[in-house]
Design an enzyme around this catalytic site. Structure first.
Site, mmCIF file in Angstrom:
data_model
loop_
_atom_site.group_PDB
_atom_site.id
_atom_site.type_symbol
_atom_site.label_atom_id
_atom_site.label_comp_id
_atom_site.label_asym_id
_atom_site.label_seq_id
_atom_site.Cartn_x
_atom_site.Cartn_y
_atom_site.Cartn_z
ATOM 1 N N ASP A 177 -28.824 38.098 -13.140
ATOM 2 C CA ASP A 177 -28.104 37.152 -12.674
ATOM 3 C C ASP A 177 -26.838 36.781 -13.597
ATOM 4 O O ASP A 177 -27.031 36.327 -14.615
ATOM 5 C CB ASP A 177 -28.966 35.747 -12.447
ATOM 6 C CG ASP A 177 -28.073 34.444 -11.814
ATOM 7 O OD1 ASP A 177 -26.830 34.797 -11.679
ATOM 8 O OD2 ASP A 177 -28.624 33.416 -11.540
ATOM 9 N N VAL A 178 -25.669 36.945 -13.187
ATOM 10 C CA VAL A 178 -24.510 37.192 -14.052
ATOM 11 C C VAL A 178 -24.261 35.858 -14.676
ATOM 12 O O VAL A 178 -23.719 35.545 -15.478
ATOM 13 C CB VAL A 178 -23.356 37.764 -13.427
ATOM 14 C CG1 VAL A 178 -23.667 39.457 -12.910
ATOM 15 C CG2 VAL A 178 -22.972 37.263 -12.131
ATOM 16 N N ASN A 229 -17.244 42.051 -10.056
ATOM 17 C CA ASN A 229 -17.030 41.863 -8.770
ATOM 18 C C ASN A 229 -18.114 40.627 -8.222
ATOM 19 O O ASN A 229 -17.798 40.571 -7.022
ATOM 20 C CB ASN A 229 -17.211 43.350 -7.928
ATOM 21 C CG ASN A 229 -17.769 43.210 -6.588
ATOM 22 O OD1 ASN A 229 -16.609 43.141 -5.800
ATOM 23 N ND2 ASN A 229 -18.858 43.278 -6.194
ATOM 24 N N TYR A 231 -14.957 27.550 -3.815
ATOM 25 C CA TYR A 231 -14.754 28.986 -3.778
ATOM 26 C C TYR A 231 -13.321 29.191 -4.243
ATOM 27 O O TYR A 231 -12.806 30.005 -5.366
ATOM 28 C CB TYR A 231 -14.831 29.719 -2.435
ATOM 29 C CG TYR A 231 -14.688 31.290 -2.390
ATOM 30 C CD1 TYR A 231 -15.576 32.102 -3.144
ATOM 31 C CD2 TYR A 231 -13.448 31.636 -2.081
ATOM 32 C CE1 TYR A 231 -15.347 33.551 -2.793
ATOM 33 C CE2 TYR A 231 -13.112 33.078 -1.954
ATOM 34 C CZ TYR A 231 -14.007 33.988 -2.316
ATOM 35 O OH TYR A 231 -13.691 35.319 -2.535
ATOM 36 N N THR A 259 -16.011 42.420 5.342
ATOM 37 C CA THR A 259 -17.586 42.264 4.741
ATOM 38 C C THR A 259 -18.191 41.125 5.470
ATOM 39 O O THR A 259 -17.751 40.299 5.980
ATOM 40 C CB THR A 259 -17.246 42.183 3.266
ATOM 41 O OG1 THR A 259 -16.877 40.658 3.118
ATOM 42 C CG2 THR A 259 -16.593 43.108 2.590
#
Length: 249
Positions: free
Chosen positions: A52-53, A79, A143, A177
């Site tokens: 988990d970054v 990314n 976001y 996507t």
């Protein structure tokens, strides 16, 4: 570009998967990660790390694994990203933690973890921003803010850590996507919204993950050796066009 050790975060699907596959095709040694199990489609030579970054310790571990397996990291592609389709009023603390944790803190964590090695031997960082960091998408408040952070961090790293490290961002537009489908799903009539969005693209089509992967690979290459601190919009001309459409004239 010589064969390099590359970290690509969030490489299991979408844009990340396309970048991983492009790196493999060019002969690079690739480490990628995600919060789930290793994807079945992943090339056997790619090192998978479940991580988990948003967690600083996971970011450090990811870099350590890459160095142990392949040697010093020369290219980092941040990314990994998530989105929540809500306004500020509708957003919860958990939404903030999720989106800012992955998109903003995750990018920061990996950059901080990889910079010491890059400062010794050189390297390049490519962060995935978004046109949403320049122009706000409706109902995507956190976001949008997270991607604006990525753009600012990109410039800061370029200024603070050049010339040893180049740092740039790629800012995709509408790339087909699962995340794009989720965004169109917010509309009262998703099919109509998608058709309207398509009409606003001078390129005549939506983007594909490979369009972004190609840009990332170019920025990582010696062909872009004089480019740093930039945020490259790759959106088929969407944000260059007036809202007035040619069909009305």
């Amino acid at each position: 570009m010589d064969h390099s050790t590359v970290i690509v975060t969030g490489g299991s699907r979408g844009i990340g998967r396309a970048i991983v596959e492009k790196c493999v095709a060019q002969g690079h040694r690739v480490v990628t990660c995600g919060r789930g199990a290793r994807p079945r489609h992943l090339d056997a030579g790619v090192e998978w790390v479940q991580a988990d970054v948003a967690r600083p310790e996971d970011a450090r571990y990811l870099v350590e694994r890459a160095e142990q397996r392949f040697g010093r990291v020369q290219i980092l592609v941040n990314n990994a990203g998530v989105q929540v389709e809500k306004t500020v009023l509708d957003s919860t603390d958990a939404d903030w933690d999720e989106v800012m944790g992955v998109n903003a803190r995750g990018t920061f964590n990996l950059c901080r973890a990889v910079l010491p090695g890059m400062l010794e031997g050189g390297g390049t960082i490519i962060n995935l921003g978004s046109i949403s960091g320049h122009t706000a998408d409706p109902c995507m408040a956190i976001y949008n803010a997270s991607k604006a952070f990525v753009h600012g961090l990109t410039r800061s790293i370029a200024v603070d850590h050049g010339p040893q490290v180049r740092c740039n961002a790629v800012c995709p537009g509408w790339i087909m996507t699962a995340m794009a489908d989720d965004a169109f799903g917010l509309a009262h009539d998703p099919a109509k919204a998608k058709a309207d969005a398509l009409a606003r693209h001078p390129a005549g089509r939506f983007g594909q993950p490979d369009d972004i992967a190609e840009t990332v690979m170019w920025l990582a290459s010696d062909a872009a050796r004089f480019i740093t601190g930039q945020c490259f919009v790759v959106d088929g001309g969407l944000t260059s066009a007036s809202p007035l459409q040619p069909r009305f004239f």
